[in-house]
Design a protein around this motif. Structure first.
Motif, PDB file in Angstrom:
ATOM      1  N   LYS A  23       0.812  -1.227   0.000  1.00 20.88           N
ATOM      2  CA  LYS A  23       0.000   0.000   0.000  1.00 20.88           C
ATOM      3  C   LYS A  23       0.838   1.267   0.000  1.00 20.88           C
ATOM      4  O   LYS A  23       0.565   2.194  -0.777  1.00 20.88           O
TER       5      LYS A  23
ATOM      6  N   ASP B 242       0.536   5.604   5.455  1.00 22.59           N
ATOM      7  CA  ASP B 242      -0.629   5.704   4.570  1.00 22.59           C
ATOM      8  C   ASP B 242      -1.447   6.970   4.817  1.00 22.59           C
ATOM      9  O   ASP B 242      -2.595   7.060   4.398  1.00 22.59           O
TER      10      ASP B 242
ATOM     11  N   ASN C 268      -6.668   3.615   2.605  1.00 27.19           N
ATOM     12  CA  ASN C 268      -6.819   2.182   2.858  1.00 27.19           C
ATOM     13  C   ASN C 268      -7.311   1.426   1.632  1.00 27.19           C
ATOM     14  O   ASN C 268      -7.116   0.229   1.536  1.00 27.19           O
TER      15      ASN C 268
HETATM   16 CA    CA Z   1      -4.883   3.264   7.623  1.00 24.66          CA
END
Ligand code: CA
Ligand code: UD1
Length: 490
Positions: free
Chosen positions: A29, A112, A237
């Motif tokens: 991610k 993130d 996310n």
């Molecule tokens: Ca997160």
């Protein structure tokens, strides 16, 4: 940043070990990109602005890829490996083991959460130090809190604890104050609480967020800085949040350049990487992507419908409906519409690469023009050259690439093929349709097409009864009548 300006009592921990399951991606991610940089790269960049004495990045999932990206942006950071114990709490515990003697403030950031700016972070650190708290967290009051941890407050309004979405009761889930995932902890308070974290929660993880409740249970001071602009706390996310973060970042970048004197007609369709540079009085027209290390000098007009990746655009150049990568476009040059500039294209000042032209690994000299329908590869072109429509350099013979060298002041006829390796001398000319296989000396006229032969009456003889034959017959009798009238007049 020089060594002696570092803040000796500030350490930054960046959490980047998670898999990012909700991205449904083979790529970790934190390596997904917005604004031309991986998510974690933005976080590192912002962290660096605070001049911390230490930066520790925690990795695990695809650790080599993530570590390489992190060290590529900031070679000075310490990368540590999280073990099999899951959770943000465990990640921070591992990070602190890399700073055994550190006794200052630990700023924890998530890999993130890419949009946080250094001013917001500096304010949290400042508030933490001013109040001498054990912990200060960044929170935001949002309309749609789903997915975030909620900040629960006690009767007198102080922070009591944080509850994760998956562990929240309906009442707790109704709270709209969310934990942004950014905290400052006094190192020694944090260090003593992390080993106490348990995994008896919905995700079976050691939650960093539980440290807040543990500190409060020990009557330590915990504060929350509520951020005014909630967009900076956006956590990525899933792919929808990735696009949203990219859009917000781009809006910020576009505005920054507008305030620096760049005309950007349509911010919604203009995408500018954080690594690109634009001079004042540049004009950017709609549907334009200015990517990577592209620089655009003053007075240039870029767009509409243009993508520039790692390009240099000179002063006053005009680049319309063009796709260009690793190309240099000189001052006052014009490119497009519908041009494709591949790596190694160098167009000198006042040159032109025109409509439906592809170039690659080629230098086009000052004032030289390739205006229409051409492929120019592995070529050096001098100054003052004009190539006729349909110029093709045949640079590849199935085995190797060869160069075409065209001197100064060369004018080529339409529809020429230059079969490389070949040289055209200064001032030479070539005829229409020529296939140039041999070098042309300076000042020569090169012709390679056989003289034209007209077979009179061919159509009426071989295609009798067709529309073409009828048209030819009409034209010939009109021509005869004309000639007759002229003879009488003479
Ligand atoms: Ca997160
Ligand atoms: C976390 C917070 C939540 C907060 C939200 C803000 C916890 C338990 N929850 O939730 O309260 O509202 O961030 O965005 O902290 N990571 C590791 N190791 C791990 C797990 C995660 O390094 O074992 C890293 C991830 O790579 C990511 C960050 O920590 O960069 C946050 O992890 P994530 O799983 O996204 O937490 P959230 O569920 O968003």
């Amino acid at each position: 940043m020089t060594e002696n300006t570092l803040d000796p009592s500030l350490a930054v921990v960046i959490l980047a070990a998670g898999q990012g399951t909700r991205m449904r991606s083979a790529l970790p991610k934190v390596l997904h990109r917005i604004g031309g940089r991986p998510l974690v790269g933005h976080v590192l960049d912002t962290a660096r602005d605070l001049a911390p004495a230490h930066v520790v990045v925690v990795v695990r999932h695809e650790r080599d890829q993530v570590a390489e990206a992190v060290l590529g942006v900031s070679p000075e950071v310490v990368v540590v490996d999280q073990d099999e114990v899951a959770g943000t709490g465990r990640a921070v515990e591992i990070a602190l083991s890399a700073l055994p003697d550190f006794d200052g403030d630990v700023l924890v950031l998530s890999g993130d959460v890419p949009l946080l700016d250094a001013d917001t972070l500096a304010a949290v650190v400042g508030a933490h130090r001013a109040a001498a708290s054990a912990a200060t967290l960044l929170s935001a009051v949002v309309d749609e809190p789903t997915g975030y941890g909620r900040v629960l407050r006690d009767a007198d309004g102080g922070v009591a604890r944080i509850v994760e979405q998956k562990d929240a009761t309906d009442d707790e889930a109704a709270v709209r104050e969310i934990n942004a995932g950014v905290y400052v902890f006094a190192a020694r308070e944090l260090r003593t609480r992390l080993p106490l974290l348990r995994t008896d929660n919905a995700q079976g993880e050691k939650y960093l967020t539980d440290v807040i409740g543990l500190l409060r249970a020990d009557d330590r001071a915990v504060a929350a800085s509520v951020v005014a602009d909630v967009s900076v706390t956006l956590g990525v996310n899933d792919r929808a949040q990735l696009a949203e973060a990219g859009r917000l970042l781009n809006a910020r970048t576009v505005r920054r350049w507008q305030l620096a004197g760049v005309t950007i007609q349509d911010p919604a369709t203009t995408w500018i990487d954080v690594t690109a540079t634009l001079a004042p009085d540049v004009t950017v027209l709609p549907n334009t992507h200015i990517l990577r290390a592209t620089t655009v000098e003053t007075g240039a007009i870029v767009g509409p419908d243009t993508t520039l990746e790692d390009c240099e655009v000179g002063e006053g150049a005009v680049v319309r409906r063009t796709d260009a990568t690793l190309a240099v476009i000189g001052a006052g040059a014009t490119v497009g519409p519908f041009a494709y500039l591949r790596p190694g294209t160098q167009l000198a000042a006042r040159g032109k690469i025109g409509t439906f032209v592809e170039t690659k690994n080629s230098t086009i000299g000052e004032g030289s023009k390739v205006p229409h329908l051409s492929y120019i590869g592995d070529t050096t072109i001098g100054r003052g050259v004009n190539l006729g429509a349909g110029a093709i350099t045949a640079n590849y013979d199935d085995i190797a690439k060869h160069r075409t060298e065209i001197g100064d002041e060369v004018h080529s006829g339409s529809h020429n093929v230059f079969v490389a390796p070949v040289r055209i001398g200064d001032g030479a000319k070539t005829g229409a349709g020529a296939v140039i296989r041999k070098d042309v000396p300076p000042g020569a006229l090169a012709l390679s097409v056989t003289p034209q032969r007209n077979v009179e009456g061919w159509v009426e003889n071989h295609r009798p009864g067709t529309e073409a034959a009828a048209a030819a017959a009409r034209a010939r009798s009109a021509q005869k009548a004309d000639d007759g009238a002229q003879e009488q007049g003479d």
